[in-house]
Design a protein around this motif. Sequence first.
Motif, mmCIF file in Angstrom:
data_model
loop_
_atom_site.group_PDB
_atom_site.id
_atom_site.type_symbol
_atom_site.label_atom_id
_atom_site.label_comp_id
_atom_site.label_asym_id
_atom_site.label_seq_id
_atom_site.Cartn_x
_atom_site.Cartn_y
_atom_site.Cartn_z
ATOM 1 N N GLU A 30 49.785 14.919 56.480
ATOM 2 C CA GLU A 30 51.077 15.494 56.103
ATOM 3 C C GLU A 30 51.418 15.159 54.656
ATOM 4 O OE1 GLU A 30 53.923 14.085 58.900
ATOM 5 O OE2 GLU A 30 53.196 15.354 60.544
ATOM 6 N N THR A 31 51.232 13.892 54.282
ATOM 7 C CA THR A 31 51.537 13.472 52.911
ATOM 8 C C THR A 31 50.664 14.201 51.906
ATOM 9 O OG1 THR A 31 52.235 11.276 53.654
ATOM 10 C CG2 THR A 31 51.611 11.498 51.343
ATOM 11 N N ALA A 32 49.364 14.320 52.195
ATOM 12 C CA ALA A 32 48.442 14.983 51.275
ATOM 13 C C ALA A 32 48.823 16.454 51.076
ATOM 14 C CB ALA A 32 47.016 14.866 51.798
ATOM 15 N N VAL A 33 49.147 17.145 52.162
ATOM 16 C CA VAL A 33 49.529 18.556 52.073
ATOM 17 C C VAL A 33 50.811 18.703 51.257
ATOM 18 C CG1 VAL A 33 50.344 20.550 53.388
ATOM 19 C CG2 VAL A 33 48.366 19.255 54.202
ATOM 20 N N ASP A 34 51.811 17.879 51.573
ATOM 21 C CA ASP A 34 53.106 18.011 50.894
ATOM 22 C C ASP A 34 53.016 17.675 49.409
ATOM 23 O OD1 ASP A 34 54.217 18.789 53.261
ATOM 24 O OD2 ASP A 34 55.085 16.839 53.752
ATOM 25 N N LEU B 170 51.597 21.812 42.893
ATOM 26 C CA LEU B 170 51.275 23.179 42.485
ATOM 27 C C LEU B 170 52.497 24.087 42.395
ATOM 28 C CD1 LEU B 170 48.038 23.693 44.625
ATOM 29 C CD2 LEU B 170 48.177 23.250 42.166
ATOM 30 N N GLY B 171 53.669 23.556 42.741
ATOM 31 C CA GLY B 171 54.879 24.374 42.680
ATOM 32 C C GLY B 171 54.950 25.423 43.769
ATOM 33 N N VAL B 172 54.423 25.085 44.953
ATOM 34 C CA VAL B 172 54.456 26.004 46.094
ATOM 35 C C VAL B 172 55.618 25.611 47.005
ATOM 36 C CG1 VAL B 172 53.202 26.875 48.105
ATOM 37 C CG2 VAL B 172 51.958 26.322 45.990
ATOM 38 N N ALA B 173 56.496 26.552 47.312
ATOM 39 C CA ALA B 173 57.640 26.267 48.182
ATOM 40 C C ALA B 173 57.149 25.818 49.558
ATOM 41 C CB ALA B 173 58.523 27.498 48.308
ATOM 42 N N ASN B 174 57.658 24.688 50.024
ATOM 43 C CA ASN B 174 57.243 24.090 51.295
ATOM 44 C C ASN B 174 58.331 24.362 52.331
ATOM 45 O OD1 ASN B 174 56.535 22.385 53.424
ATOM 46 N ND2 ASN B 174 55.762 20.780 52.078
ATOM 47 N N GLU B 175 58.125 25.363 53.154
ATOM 48 C CA GLU B 175 59.158 25.807 54.092
ATOM 49 C C GLU B 175 59.647 24.676 54.993
ATOM 50 O OE1 GLU B 175 59.181 29.910 56.099
ATOM 51 O OE2 GLU B 175 58.501 28.564 57.708
ATOM 52 N N ALA C 158 38.897 18.344 49.645
ATOM 53 C CA ALA C 158 38.242 19.545 49.120
ATOM 54 C C ALA C 158 38.854 20.801 49.719
ATOM 55 C CB ALA C 158 36.743 19.482 49.428
ATOM 56 N N LEU C 159 39.206 20.754 50.995
ATOM 57 C CA LEU C 159 39.826 21.905 51.657
ATOM 58 C C LEU C 159 41.155 22.250 50.997
ATOM 59 C CD1 LEU C 159 40.072 22.496 55.465
ATOM 60 C CD2 LEU C 159 42.125 22.645 54.069
ATOM 61 N N LEU C 160 41.956 21.220 50.670
ATOM 62 C CA LEU C 160 43.258 21.460 50.048
ATOM 63 C C LEU C 160 43.122 22.039 48.647
ATOM 64 C CD1 LEU C 160 45.351 18.314 51.099
ATOM 65 C CD2 LEU C 160 45.319 20.592 52.129
ATOM 66 N N ALA C 161 42.020 21.717 47.985
ATOM 67 C CA ALA C 161 41.823 22.220 46.631
ATOM 68 C C ALA C 161 41.688 23.737 46.601
ATOM 69 C CB ALA C 161 40.584 21.572 46.015
ATOM 70 N N ASP C 162 41.229 24.328 47.708
ATOM 71 C CA ASP C 162 40.980 25.771 47.726
ATOM 72 C C ASP C 162 41.796 26.538 48.769
ATOM 73 O OD1 ASP C 162 38.966 25.583 45.744
ATOM 74 O OD2 ASP C 162 37.538 24.926 47.274
ATOM 75 N N GLY C 163 42.410 25.815 49.728
ATOM 76 C CA GLY C 163 42.975 26.512 50.872
ATOM 77 C C GLY C 163 44.482 26.594 50.956
ATOM 78 N N LEU C 164 45.212 26.269 49.869
ATOM 79 C CA LEU C 164 46.672 26.298 49.931
ATOM 80 C C LEU C 164 47.229 27.670 49.568
ATOM 81 C CD1 LEU C 164 47.670 22.910 48.274
ATOM 82 C CD2 LEU C 164 47.721 23.495 50.693
ATOM 83 N N SER D 295 54.153 27.309 59.774
ATOM 84 C CA SER D 295 52.940 27.477 60.577
ATOM 85 C C SER D 295 51.680 27.227 59.755
ATOM 86 C CB SER D 295 52.893 28.884 61.180
ATOM 87 O OG SER D 295 52.924 29.872 60.153
ATOM 88 N N GLU D 296 51.682 27.636 58.485
ATOM 89 C CA GLU D 296 50.534 27.401 57.603
ATOM 90 C C GLU D 296 50.373 25.906 57.325
ATOM 91 O OE1 GLU D 296 50.284 31.366 54.834
ATOM 92 O OE2 GLU D 296 51.960 30.003 54.470
ATOM 93 N N ARG D 297 51.485 25.228 57.097
ATOM 94 C CA ARG D 297 51.440 23.775 56.876
ATOM 95 C C ARG D 297 50.894 23.063 58.106
ATOM 96 N NH1 ARG D 297 55.109 19.616 58.071
ATOM 97 N NH2 ARG D 297 55.119 17.835 56.600
ATOM 98 N N GLN D 298 51.367 23.459 59.280
ATOM 99 C CA GLN D 298 50.891 22.837 60.512
ATOM 100 C C GLN D 298 49.400 23.056 60.711
ATOM 101 O OE1 GLN D 298 53.561 24.697 63.310
ATOM 102 N NE2 GLN D 298 55.080 23.054 63.187
#
Length: 303
Positions: free
Chosen positions: A214-218, A224-229, A180-186, A194-197
Motif C-alpha cells: 500500500e505504501t509503495a503504491v501510494d 508521479l502526480g496521479v490522483a489517488n481515488e 519493477a511492476l510499479l515502474a510500468d503499470g500505474l 479498484s485499480e489501486r486494490q
Amino acid sequence: MGINLHKADSLSSVLVELTGSERSRARLLATMADRDGQLPGRGFLVWGGHPNSSDGALQFETKAGGSESLTIDLGRVDGAVDKIALCVAADAQGSGGSDLDVRIADRSGGRVLARATVALSAGARTIEIGRLARAGTSWRFVETGREFPDGLEAMLLRHGIDRDPKPGNAARSGDQQFTALLADGLPVRYCQTSERQALIAQGVKLGVKRDDAETAVDLELERLGVANEAVLIERLDGLLRRFTDNDAKLDDKERRDALQLVCKPRAGFAEGLRHDVADQYVTRFCRDRRVKVKLGLLRWAVP
C-alpha cells in the motif's frame, strides 16, 4: 541548495513549512523509525497521501495556494519511535526551475531551527533537511542537509529504514519484482480505488507485506502526480466527519467546501477526486451515519 541550520535541545512541538511547492511536484515527507531503523508500521510514513501518523503526533496539511506544513507534537510520539527525518522529495518536472523554501521552527519558543532554499533546477532528488532524535526523555533537532539524488529509497536506506524484507527472507525478490511492476503499470492521471486494490493484490501475491505494498503504491502515485481515488475519499470522509459530528447535519456550504478541497486538483496533479465519485460517497456517508441534508427551504432529512 542553500541551508542555514542549528542544533536545538529539549523540544516539545515543531512546525515544518514548505512554500513554492505550488509550482512543482515537491512534497514534504517525514519518516518515523525505531532504534533498529525500521518503520513501526505504515502509519509512520507521513506525507500528503497519508497526512496523519498512527500515533497522532504528526499532522500534514496542504494550505491555500498549495504550500504545505507538518505539525509535530513530540509529546505524543509513539514510544517505539527514536528518530523522525524531515525531508523534501523534489521532482523538477514542470517546475520551470523554481526554488522551494523550507522553514523548521520550534512552536513553543518560536526559534527557527532550520531554513533552506532548494533549487529545483538541480533535478529530481530527495533532501533531508534535518531530523528529530530522542535524547533521554526529551527531543533534539540535528542538522543534516543531506541530498539523495537516487530518490526516496536511497534516503530511507541511509537512515536504516528498509521497507524491503530483511536478508534471508525469500520474499525479497518478490519486492523487487513489485517495484519493477510499479515502474510500468500505474495509471497516468487518475487511479481508481479498484485499480489501486489490484496493484496491492499483485504485490501481496509476490510476497510483499500488504502495508508495504500500500505504501509503495501510494508513494509512487504521489511522486508521479496521479490522483489517488482511495486517499482522496479518505480525506473527504475526514472532512465530512468534522462537519457533521456535532449536529449530524451537512449544510450546503459545508458540502461545497468539502467537495472543493478534494475535487480541485492539487499542485502538480492533473485531476482531483472525480465529482460523480465524490457525490456518491457523500450520499452514502449521510445514509450510513444518519446525517441530514437540507431539502427545500426548511426541511432537513437523510438523503
